[in-house]
Every structure is written in C-alpha cells, then in structure tokens.
Design a protein around this motif. Structure first.
Motif, PDB file in Angstrom:
ATOM      1  N   PHE A 199       0.831  -1.207   0.000  1.00  0.00           N
ATOM      2  CA  PHE A 199       0.000   0.000   0.000  1.00  0.00           C
ATOM      3  C   PHE A 199       0.867   1.258   0.000  1.00  0.00           C
ATOM      4  O   PHE A 199       0.595   2.228  -0.712  1.00  0.00           O
ATOM      5  CB  PHE A 199      -0.913   0.003   1.223  1.00  0.00           C
ATOM      6  N   ALA A 200       1.944   1.250   0.804  1.00  0.00           N
ATOM      7  CA  ALA A 200       2.761   2.457   0.966  1.00  0.00           C
ATOM      8  C   ALA A 200       3.508   2.829  -0.309  1.00  0.00           C
ATOM      9  O   ALA A 200       3.679   4.024  -0.598  1.00  0.00           O
ATOM     10  CB  ALA A 200       3.753   2.257   2.108  1.00  0.00           C
ATOM     11  N   LEU A 201       3.959   1.842  -1.075  1.00  0.00           N
ATOM     12  CA  LEU A 201       4.748   2.138  -2.273  1.00  0.00           C
ATOM     13  C   LEU A 201       3.997   3.024  -3.272  1.00  0.00           C
ATOM     14  O   LEU A 201       4.444   4.131  -3.568  1.00  0.00           O
ATOM     15  CB  LEU A 201       5.206   0.835  -2.929  1.00  0.00           C
ATOM     16  N   PRO A 202       2.870   2.585  -3.815  1.00  0.00           N
ATOM     17  CA  PRO A 202       2.180   3.448  -4.781  1.00  0.00           C
ATOM     18  C   PRO A 202       1.553   4.682  -4.155  1.00  0.00           C
ATOM     19  O   PRO A 202       1.486   5.738  -4.788  1.00  0.00           O
ATOM     20  CB  PRO A 202       1.113   2.526  -5.393  1.00  0.00           C
ATOM     21  N   SER A 203       1.075   4.571  -2.911  1.00  0.00           N
ATOM     22  CA  SER A 203       0.413   5.721  -2.300  1.00  0.00           C
ATOM     23  C   SER A 203       1.372   6.883  -2.099  1.00  0.00           C
ATOM     24  O   SER A 203       0.983   8.052  -2.178  1.00  0.00           O
ATOM     25  CB  SER A 203      -0.234   5.340  -0.963  1.00  0.00           C
ATOM     26  N   GLY A 204       2.645   6.590  -1.843  1.00  0.00           N
ATOM     27  CA  GLY A 204       3.626   7.655  -1.713  1.00  0.00           C
ATOM     28  C   GLY A 204       4.330   7.972  -3.017  1.00  0.00           C
ATOM     29  O   GLY A 204       4.636   9.124  -3.305  1.00  0.00           O
ATOM     30  N   GLY A 205       4.585   6.966  -3.839  1.00  0.00           N
ATOM     31  CA  GLY A 205       5.373   7.171  -5.037  1.00  0.00           C
ATOM     32  C   GLY A 205       4.698   7.976  -6.122  1.00  0.00           C
ATOM     33  O   GLY A 205       5.369   8.679  -6.895  1.00  0.00           O
ATOM     34  N   PHE A 206       3.374   7.914  -6.219  1.00  0.00           N
ATOM     35  CA  PHE A 206       2.673   8.559  -7.327  1.00  0.00           C
ATOM     36  C   PHE A 206       1.990   9.875  -6.933  1.00  0.00           C
ATOM     37  O   PHE A 206       1.277  10.454  -7.740  1.00  0.00           O
ATOM     38  CB  PHE A 206       1.629   7.603  -7.906  1.00  0.00           C
ATOM     39  N   LEU A 207       2.215  10.342  -5.705  1.00  0.00           N
ATOM     40  CA  LEU A 207       1.514  11.546  -5.239  1.00  0.00           C
ATOM     41  C   LEU A 207       1.790  12.771  -6.104  1.00  0.00           C
ATOM     42  O   LEU A 207       0.867  13.464  -6.538  1.00  0.00           O
ATOM     43  CB  LEU A 207       1.909  11.839  -3.790  1.00  0.00           C
ATOM     44  N   LEU A 208       3.064  13.079  -6.333  1.00  0.00           N
ATOM     45  CA  LEU A 208       3.403  14.278  -7.094  1.00  0.00           C
ATOM     46  C   LEU A 208       2.890  14.183  -8.529  1.00  0.00           C
ATOM     47  O   LEU A 208       2.375  15.156  -9.083  1.00  0.00           O
ATOM     48  CB  LEU A 208       4.916  14.493  -7.090  1.00  0.00           C
ATOM     49  N   LEU A 209       3.044  13.016  -9.136  1.00  0.00           N
ATOM     50  CA  LEU A 209       2.582  12.840 -10.509  1.00  0.00           C
ATOM     51  C   LEU A 209       1.073  13.038 -10.609  1.00  0.00           C
ATOM     52  O   LEU A 209       0.584  13.783 -11.468  1.00  0.00           O
ATOM     53  CB  LEU A 209       2.972  11.448 -11.007  1.00  0.00           C
ATOM     54  N   PHE A 210       0.314  12.406  -9.726  1.00  0.00           N
ATOM     55  CA  PHE A 210      -1.139  12.541  -9.788  1.00  0.00           C
ATOM     56  C   PHE A 210      -1.591  13.950  -9.422  1.00  0.00           C
ATOM     57  O   PHE A 210      -2.594  14.440  -9.956  1.00  0.00           O
ATOM     58  CB  PHE A 210      -1.795  11.520  -8.865  1.00  0.00           C
ATOM     59  N   GLY A 211      -0.880  14.610  -8.497  1.00  0.00           N
ATOM     60  CA  GLY A 211      -1.223  15.987  -8.183  1.00  0.00           C
ATOM     61  C   GLY A 211      -1.106  16.885  -9.400  1.00  0.00           C
ATOM     62  O   GLY A 211      -1.937  17.768  -9.630  1.00  0.00           O
ATOM     63  N   ARG A 212      -0.065  16.658 -10.204  1.00  0.00           N
ATOM     64  CA  ARG A 212       0.118  17.476 -11.408  1.00  0.00           C
ATOM     65  C   ARG A 212      -0.894  17.110 -12.479  1.00  0.00           C
ATOM     66  O   ARG A 212      -1.439  17.989 -13.158  1.00  0.00           O
ATOM     67  CB  ARG A 212       1.540  17.264 -11.949  1.00  0.00           C
ATOM     68  N   ILE A 213      -1.172  15.827 -12.650  1.00  0.00           N
ATOM     69  CA  ILE A 213      -2.180  15.414 -13.637  1.00  0.00           C
ATOM     70  C   ILE A 213      -3.535  16.022 -13.299  1.00  0.00           C
ATOM     71  O   ILE A 213      -4.276  16.471 -14.182  1.00  0.00           O
ATOM     72  CB  ILE A 213      -2.261  13.871 -13.687  1.00  0.00           C
ATOM     73  N   ALA A 214      -3.857  16.080 -12.021  1.00  0.00           N
ATOM     74  CA  ALA A 214      -5.133  16.675 -11.606  1.00  0.00           C
ATOM     75  C   ALA A 214      -5.199  18.151 -11.964  1.00  0.00           C
ATOM     76  O   ALA A 214      -6.245  18.657 -12.382  1.00  0.00           O
ATOM     77  CB  ALA A 214      -5.316  16.494 -10.096  1.00  0.00           C
ATOM     78  N   ASP A 215      -4.089  18.879 -11.799  1.00  0.00           N
ATOM     79  CA  ASP A 215      -4.058  20.288 -12.180  1.00  0.00           C
ATOM     80  C   ASP A 215      -4.376  20.465 -13.659  1.00  0.00           C
ATOM     81  O   ASP A 215      -5.076  21.395 -14.051  1.00  0.00           O
ATOM     82  CB  ASP A 215      -2.665  20.875 -11.911  1.00  0.00           C
ATOM     83  N   LEU A 216      -3.853  19.549 -14.477  1.00  0.00           N
ATOM     84  CA  LEU A 216      -3.949  19.717 -15.924  1.00  0.00           C
ATOM     85  C   LEU A 216      -5.256  19.203 -16.501  1.00  0.00           C
ATOM     86  O   LEU A 216      -5.814  19.800 -17.428  1.00  0.00           O
ATOM     87  CB  LEU A 216      -2.776  18.995 -16.605  1.00  0.00           C
ATOM     88  N   TYR A 217      -5.773  18.099 -15.956  1.00  0.00           N
ATOM     89  CA  TYR A 217      -6.895  17.435 -16.605  1.00  0.00           C
ATOM     90  C   TYR A 217      -8.170  17.367 -15.764  1.00  0.00           C
ATOM     91  O   TYR A 217      -9.159  16.783 -16.204  1.00  0.00           O
ATOM     92  CB  TYR A 217      -6.484  16.010 -17.015  1.00  0.00           C
ATOM     93  N   GLY A 218      -8.142  17.925 -14.581  1.00  0.00           N
ATOM     94  CA  GLY A 218      -9.369  17.980 -13.788  1.00  0.00           C
ATOM     95  C   GLY A 218      -9.225  17.312 -12.445  1.00  0.00           C
ATOM     96  O   GLY A 218      -9.015  16.099 -12.369  1.00  0.00           O
ATOM     97  N   ARG A 219      -9.350  18.097 -11.380  1.00  0.00           N
ATOM     98  CA  ARG A 219      -9.168  17.565 -10.032  1.00  0.00           C
ATOM     99  C   ARG A 219     -10.343  16.686  -9.617  1.00  0.00           C
ATOM    100  O   ARG A 219     -10.160  15.636  -9.017  1.00  0.00           O
ATOM    101  CB  ARG A 219      -8.981  18.728  -9.049  1.00  0.00           C
ATOM    102  N   ARG A 220     -11.546  17.151  -9.913  1.00  0.00           N
ATOM    103  CA  ARG A 220     -12.728  16.359  -9.551  1.00  0.00           C
ATOM    104  C   ARG A 220     -12.710  15.012 -10.252  1.00  0.00           C
ATOM    105  O   ARG A 220     -12.991  13.963  -9.645  1.00  0.00           O
ATOM    106  CB  ARG A 220     -13.989  17.128  -9.910  1.00  0.00           C
ATOM    107  N   ARG A 221     -12.358  15.011 -11.520  1.00  0.00           N
ATOM    108  CA  ARG A 221     -12.345  13.773 -12.306  1.00  0.00           C
ATOM    109  C   ARG A 221     -11.368  12.764 -11.719  1.00  0.00           C
ATOM    110  O   ARG A 221     -11.695  11.582 -11.533  1.00  0.00           O
ATOM    111  CB  ARG A 221     -11.965  14.098 -13.752  1.00  0.00           C
TER     112      ARG A 221
END
Length: 502
Positions: free
Chosen positions: A87-109
C-alpha cells in the motif's frame, strides 16, 4: 464527465469552475472573514475530509490484524510487511505525478477515479483468498490513495478561498488525518477480534462508496486553463525515486538497513531524486517549479510536516512497545491510552484554526513543534515499573503541539500560491506526510533495536534492554523536533522580516 453544480450564490464563499490562475473566483459573502461555512460548504468539506480520513485509516488499520491475516492467507512472518509496503509504495510514489495530472486534466475527475479505484480494491482485499490477490488489491488501494489525497487537498484549497475559511477547513482536515492513523489502530484490533480481519477492508469499501456518491453530487470541477505538456522525464524520475526510497525504508523497518536490496534501493532513490532536480532545473515546463521550493513558506512548511509526522508516528510505535512489553499492559489498556490521545487531537484540531488566526501560521508551526519536542523529552523519564501516567500525560501534551503543527504546516505550504499551482503544492504536502510516516519508525526503531541488541549481548534483561532502547529513541526524537522548531522558526521569520523591510 459533467461538472457538479456550482455554488448557489456569492454568499457561499466558495470557488467553483475551472481555476484560472490567481483569480479570486466568486466573492465571499458577508461572513467570509469569520470562517463560518454555509450548509453546502459543510457538505463539501465533509466529503473531502472523509476521503482523507479513510485513506489515513488504511495506513494503520491492518497493523494489529497482521498475525491473523497471515495465518488465514498462508503468509509467513517475513511476508507480512508487504501487506503494509504494497500500500505504501504506490500511495507515496505517485503523489506528485497525480497531483500534477489533476491540475492539468481535472481535479474532480481524478478524485472520483481515485475513490472508485480505492473502493473496488478494498472489496477485492476483503474477498482475497490468496496472498497474491490480497497484495495486488493493497497495491491498487495505494494507487487510488495516491490519486485521492493530493486531488482532495487541492480541491479543498481551490474551493475554499485563502483566509479564515481555508484555515478552518485545513484544521478539520489535519485533525482527521492524524485521527485516522490513531483510529485505525483502535478499530483494527477490535474489528479483527469481533468480525475478522476482512471486516476492516469491508469498512473501507463502505466508506469509499459513501464518499463517491457525495463527491459526484457536490464537487465542482477545477483545472488550470492551460494545457502544458506533462514533464514525463521528471515524472518518471521522481516517481521512481520515491518508490525506491519508500521501499527501502519500509523494508528496513522489518529487516534492517544492512540488506543488499535496501542499500540498492536507497542508492537508486538518491540517484533518481538527484536526477529529478537536474531535470526540473532545465525543463521548459517542469513538473515541480524549483522556484516554488525556494518559497520559505513552501520549503519550511513541508519540512515541518515531515518532522511532525515522522517523530509522532515514532512516539506511538515506541510507546506501544513500552506499554505492552515493559509495563505489561494489555492491548485494551494500551488502546485506551491512544484513545485519550485521539480525543486530544480532535479538541486541538477544532481550535487550531483560531490559534492560527490570532498568532499566524508561522508562529503556530514553530510553537507546535516546540511543544511536541518538549513533551517528548519528558518520555525519557519513563521507568521499568511505573510510568503509564507519565507516558499518557506527555503523549497528550505532545499531541497538542503535533496537531497544531499538522494544521499550520498545510496553511504555510499553500498560502500565497495561485490556483494553478495548488495541486502541486498539495502533492508536496501529502508527500511530506507520507514520507514522514514512512521514515520515522524505521530510523528510530532501528536506533532503539541497536541499543537493545547491544544490551542483550551484554546480558541485560529483555525488558530493561527495551526500556533503554526506547528511552534513547525518545531522546533523539525530542532533539530532532526541537532543532527543527528552531530552524523552521528562523527560516520563516527571517524571510518575513526581510520582506517587510523591502
């Protein structure tokens, strides 16, 4: 995906719709300065905070259940750490990437997608009949969490304008983050004993379903109006670096830092994170603006988050050993100690936003760390035959400082930033939280274990050796927090005085 209905009027004091840089959005209503919420704002806050709570709950709810889970699924003691690490590996490893994707393509989505993935994964974990399926479901839970946490935080900071409303919202959110970890320890044991370990995963699935329904009805969409290219080399470097570091620290917590795979992972993580800094300094459209990291509030705010989470999670871990092994308290008695801590966390979180309003986020962060460090120092005095009341008192007082720091570090690290950087800022915040929870226990646990091993080799009784190791770790914990308080206070207030003079 359709956008949820926007605010019913300016007097909601909420922002809605696509974020367009630093534009203020709808004007807050007459009570905006008071930090009061309208009924709709309360529902939105409930949905966002509930998501953060059940993600935090998942970090600890299986800890007590691991022996039972292992027997049921046929997992040996050496494999049980993967129930947490998966659980800890992906939950911590992908945070920055997903935060940026949300900025670009929609946070709610992305928020809704993350909650849906987490919910489905929780169902799979509850139904798992072999280790492979269970660990795969845990990894999928972590991936969903990596999408939910930064997007939920960025929705919170873009929907609630900077000021009393946001401070109060962050205070409630921070309270539930810390309460989730403590509550998970309490619920995990009770639910496992009464209903079996699968009930803990079923609880997470029910919570995810409720949040998914509420979010679909209430949350507005927001994104940056521009569509810059995603910094793929930077994304790969930071994700790989974080995955390597989290794997190394999570594995070291159980197996020690001397294992070849731990050393290799730490080396790879350091190399990839160094490469990430180089890439970002040269990228035309970087994933992380190094200029943002040069902001004192962002840099020192996130440092405060790493310190307060890492050192408090270590205190909880060490106190669990002390209370049960040295003092011989039962699991129920130990849970009551942490239940008292949970009540203190809730009360402190309820008033932290008011404290920030009176003395400012900078003073609250540095003061909170100072209180946490000073009260942790008192734990060095715990004894072999008695000390439960000292431990309880010091833990509760330290938790007052901890919760003040949790709330104020988020306020510091997101203040003064335009909406189009909020996803990145909240990704940093949640990375700080995850890194803190991940590194504290392995480092101080290894320090304590080393002392215990040396004393046991010299013929010291097991409980006395453990007491000595725990005391040493408490002393180092307190020293780190107090030093961080001084450093962060100097960094924040020195830059503030410089800005005032200019």
């Amino acid at each position: 995906m359709t956008t949820a209905p926007s605010s019913t009027g300016a007097d909601d004091g909420l922002r809605s719709g696509p974020a367009a840089g630093p534009a203020p959005g709808p004007a807050p209503g007459p009570d905006a300065g008071s930090g009061r919420f309208t009924p709709r704002a309360r529902l939105i806050l409930l949905v966002l905070c509930a998501a953060q709570f059940f993600i935090s709950l998942d970090f600890s709810i299986l800890n007590v259940a691991l022996p039972v889970l292992g027997r049921d699924l046929g997992m040996g003691p050496a494999d049980l750490q993967w129930a947490v690490t998966a659980f800890a590996l992906p939950s911590g490893g992908f945070l920055l990437l997903f935060g940026r994707i949300a900025d670009l393509y929609g946070r709610r989505r992305l928020f809704l997608t993350g909650v849906a993935v987490f919910t489905v994964a929780s169902v799979l974990a509850a139904l798992a009949w072999n280790p492979g399926l269970f660990l795969g479901a845990r990894a999928l839970q972590g991936l969903g969490a990596a999408a939910v946490v930064p997007t939920g935080m960025s929705l919170l900071t873009t929907i609630f304008p900077e000021g009393p409303r946001r401070n109060r919202a962050l205070g409630i959110n921070g309270t539930l983050l810390s309460l989730g970890y403590t509550t998970g320890m309490l619920l995990g044991g009770g639910m496992t004993e009464a209903l079996g370990w699968r009930s803990t995963m079923a609880l997470l699935a029910l919570a995810g379903t409720a949040v998914l329904a509420g979010a679909g009805l209430l949350l507005p969409e927001s994104r940056t109006p521009e569509r810059p290219r995603l910094d793929l080399p930077g994304a790969l470097a930071v994700t790989g670096g974080l995955l390597s570091v989290i794997y190394a620290l999570s594995t070291a917590a159980e197996q020690g830092f001397g294992r070849p795979d731990v050393v290799a992972a730490l080396t790879a993580g350091a190399a990839l994170l160094t490469a990430f800094v180089v890439i970002e300094s040269r990228a035309a459209q970087p994933l992380v603006s190094l200029g943002m990291l040069r902001r004192p509030t962002v840099a020192f705010g996130n440092l405060g988050g790493v310190i307060t989470f890492s050192m408090m999670s270590s205190v909880i871990f060490l106190l669990t050993l002390y209370l049960q092994v040295v003092l011989g308290l039962s699991a129920l008695q130990t849970s009551l100690v942490f239940g008292a801590q949970g009540a203190v966390l809730a009360l402190t979180g309820a008033v932290s936003s008011r404290v920030i309003g009176r003395i400012g986020a900078r003073a609250t962060l540095t003061g909170g760390l100072a209180v946490q460090g000073a009260c942790t120092t008192a734990l060095v005095l715990v004894g072999a035959e008695q000390g439960a009341w000292l431990a309880l008192t010091a833990l509760c007082l330290a938790s007052v400082g901890h919760m003040s720091a949790v709330v104020s570090y988020g306020v510091n690290a997101t203040s003064g930033l335009p909406d189009h950087e909020q996803g990145l800022a909240t990704g940093l915040i949640t990375s700080s939280q995850q890194l803190g929870i991940t590194i504290g226990i392995p480092v101080l646990g290894a320090l304590s274990a080393s002392r215990v091993h040396a004393l046991r080799e010299a013929g010291t009784a097991a409980d006395l050796a453990l007491l000595s190791g725990v005391r040493l770790a408490f002393a180092v914990d307190a020293a780190v927090v107090l030093a961080a308080s001084l450093l962060i206070g100097y960094g924040l207030f020195r830059r503030r005085r410089s800005a005032d003079r200019s």
